[in-house]
Design an enzyme around this catalytic site. Structure first.
Site, PDB file in Angstrom:
ATOM      1  N   ASP A 175       0.792  -1.248   0.000  1.00 15.15           N
ATOM      2  CA  ASP A 175       0.000   0.000   0.000  1.00 15.15           C
ATOM      3  C   ASP A 175       0.818   1.290   0.000  1.00 15.15           C
ATOM      4  O   ASP A 175       0.261   2.354   0.265  1.00 15.15           O
ATOM      5  CB  ASP A 175      -0.929   0.089   1.244  1.00 15.15           C
ATOM      6  CG  ASP A 175      -2.107  -0.857   1.153  1.00 15.15           C
ATOM      7  OD1 ASP A 175      -2.232  -1.575   0.148  1.00 15.15           O
ATOM      8  OD2 ASP A 175      -2.901  -0.863   2.106  1.00 15.15           O
ATOM      9  N   ASP A 178      -7.880  -6.504   9.851  1.00 16.45           N
ATOM     10  CA  ASP A 178      -7.360  -5.370   9.067  1.00 16.45           C
ATOM     11  C   ASP A 178      -7.300  -4.095   9.899  1.00 16.45           C
ATOM     12  O   ASP A 178      -6.656  -3.126   9.491  1.00 16.45           O
ATOM     13  CB  ASP A 178      -8.280  -5.087   7.879  1.00 16.45           C
ATOM     14  CG  ASP A 178      -8.301  -6.219   6.875  1.00 16.45           C
ATOM     15  OD1 ASP A 178      -7.225  -6.754   6.566  1.00 16.45           O
ATOM     16  OD2 ASP A 178      -9.401  -6.572   6.407  1.00 16.45           O
TER      17      ASP A 178
HETATM   18  C1  BGC Z   1      -0.960  -5.085  10.114  1.00 12.53           C
HETATM   19  C2  BGC Z   1       0.249  -5.896  10.506  1.00 12.53           C
HETATM   20  C3  BGC Z   1      -0.041  -7.367  10.369  1.00 12.53           C
HETATM   21  C4  BGC Z   1      -0.567  -7.680   8.977  1.00 12.53           C
HETATM   22  C5  BGC Z   1      -0.928  -9.130   8.790  1.00 12.53           C
HETATM   23  C6  BGC Z   1      -1.449  -5.496   8.743  1.00 12.53           C
HETATM   24  O1  BGC Z   1      -2.647  -4.842   8.461  1.00 12.53           O
HETATM   25  O2  BGC Z   1      -0.685  -3.724  10.163  1.00 12.53           O
HETATM   26  O3  BGC Z   1       0.603  -5.590  11.826  1.00 12.53           O
HETATM   27  O4  BGC Z   1       1.116  -8.113  10.617  1.00 12.53           O
HETATM   28  O5  BGC Z   1      -1.694  -6.877   8.698  1.00 12.53           O
HETATM   29  O6  BGC Z   1      -2.051  -9.498   9.488  1.00 12.53           O
END
Ligand code: BGC
Length: 460
Positions: A175, A399
């Site tokens: 992103d 998320d």
């Molecule tokens: C988070 C991370 C996480 C990843 C996988 C992301 O949205 O910010 O901390 O490791 O998702 O779940």
């Protein structure tokens, strides 16, 4: 950069691409080759890589994710699937608390007899500038710490000869670069935070540095994040995003040889294939591009987007042998709501609305989507130009939090994760479509995992 230089770089890239093809068809084992153009050690390493790191390689299963999945009712059906290992803060390199660090994962991969492991490089300064749910530990100016305390130690570990036989896939900075195109300047979706990251150049510098340092390790395969079709699939974002990616790859002496490919749809929900309509269909003389859902996008789904964006990247100067990955962890959209056939041809909107698999309220919705299901299981070489379908976002990990949660990771509360939110310009002022009661991003979210199992397509 002058045109001549661009052409020179391209022709060298084409030569290397041809060489890589030869190596791939000969098993990719020849190491002592010269690229005939005074190539650096880096570019020779790139040429020695196999064309597709997923082909014929057993993928690493993250035991920590696997245990969480297996502990869920019905979860054992997918608990042996390979998922991404997210290095989402400096402490994740050593392991946060008693969780596994990078070396633990690599050692375990060797133990499993795995051929390929998937890492996520995710800690840019000013991370997640258009949202709050995954803001990180590094402020907008912390490029120095990103380089010395995050990328350098990771590169040093990956270069350990103990891991030389693993193909190490690194998906780089989810992103980040598309935000510089779509959420800055005079765009209605601009945020002050993305304007800062564009002005200070630290996304470009950070991604460029990561690609150079990780790309110097001969068995690392860098895949740069390329958003998804519901983000950069529009005319005014498409070529511009490829250009920003080229700029990042070639900044400060970097080379496209450090880029093995690109990954789309990471942690997103865009359907892989919309079988009930194509971009070329018309209803009553109106193109599906005119429908409210498609809204003039160039692609109707993720596979067609990934393939056409690949072409754009090559014509922008990336190597002609790049491969794409598509994150299919949560884009299945099966279950009882999945349309069985095309919508009625009353008009272009009934046709698209009645036929689309992606049931989101808007393509700009991204947080813990209600109705989503697991997508295609991870698969190597599924389609032309696609190295693999992958599960980079581990299904069941949130998320973002649906309300404010105190935490020490720098993560904020983004109302796109609040089911009562009525939206913003990035989702056309639609409700967020998020599931309630979600924990902060990355934390286990049992209700979401259950939703994904229930709506899996292909079904389990
Ligand atoms: C988070 C991370 C996480 C990843 C996988 C992301 O949205 O910010 O901390 O490791 O998702 O779940």
């Amino acid at each position: 950069m002058s045109r001549t230089r661009t052409r020179h770089r391209r022709s060298r890239a084409f030569f290397l691409a041809a060489l890589a093809t030869v190596l791939a068809t000969t098993g990719g084992t020849a190491l002592a080759v010269s690229d005939g153009a005074g190539g650096t050690a880096q570019s020779r390493a790139a040429a020695a890589r196999v064309d597709n790191p997923y082909a014929g390689a057993k993928p690493y299963v993250n035991p920590e994710w696997s245990a969480k999945a297996a502990a869920e009712p019905g979860g054992s059906a997918v608990a042996d699937q390979p998922t991404g290992v997210w290095l989402d803060r400096i402490a994740a390199i050593e392991g946060v608390g008693d969780s596994m660090g990078l070396r633990d994962h690599l050692d375990e991969a060797v133990e499993q007899g795995a051929g390929v492991i998937q890492l996520v490089i995710y800690n840019l300064p000013g991370r997640d500038c258009a949202a709050l749910a995954s803001n990180g530990e590094l402020g907008p100016t912390a490029i120095g710490r990103y380089q010395t305390d995050y990328i350098d130690p990771i590169a040093a570990i990956l270069a350990d000869p103990a891991y030389a036989n693993l193909r190490i896939v690194t998906t780089v900075e989810i992103d980040s670069l598309p935000n510089l195109v779509t959420n800055t300047g005079s765009r209605p979706t601009a945020t002050p935070e993305c304007d800062v990251m564009k002005a200070n150049g630290n996304y470009i510098k950070g991604v460029g540095y990561a690609l150079r340092e990780l790309g110097a390790v001969p068995n690392v395969y860098n895949y740069v994040d390329a958003g998804h079709h519901g983000w950069i699939g529009w005319e005014d974002n498409f070529a511009a995003s490829a250009q920003v990616m080229y700029e990042a790859a070639t900044t400060e002496g970097g080379s496209v040889d450090n880029v093995h490919g690109f990954v789309t749809n990471t942690a997103n929900y865009s359907a892989l294939k919309e079988n009930n309509f194509t971009i070329d269909d018309t209803v009553g003389g109106r193109s599906v591009r005119e429908s409210t859902w498609v809204d003039w996008n160039r692609s109707v789904d993720e596979l067609s987007f990934a393939q056409s964006f690949r072409g754009q990247l090559v014509s922008t100067g990336f190597r002609s042998d790049i491969g794409m990955l598509i994150d299919t962890s949560r884009n299945g959209w099966g279950g009882s709501e999945r349309p069985a056939g095309p919508g009625p041809t009353t008009d272009v909107n009934t046709y698209v609305e009645g036929g689309r698999y992606d049931r989101r309220l808007h393509m700009g919705n991204w947080c813990n989507q209600s109705g989503a299901g697991l997508g295609e299981r991870p698969t190597a070489s599924p389609e032309a130009g696609i190295d693999a379908y992958v599960w980079i976002k581990p299904p069941g990990e949130s998320d973002g939090a649906s309300k404010t949660f105190p935490n020490d990771e720098g993560k904020g509360f983004d109302r796109m994760c609040d089911p009562t939110y009525e939206g913003n310009p990035r989702n056309g002022f639609n409700p967020s479509g998020a599931l309630p009661d979600a924990p902060i991003s990355g934390k286990w979210f049992s209700a979401q995992f259950q939703e994904l199992l229930k709506n899996a397509h292909p079904s389990l």
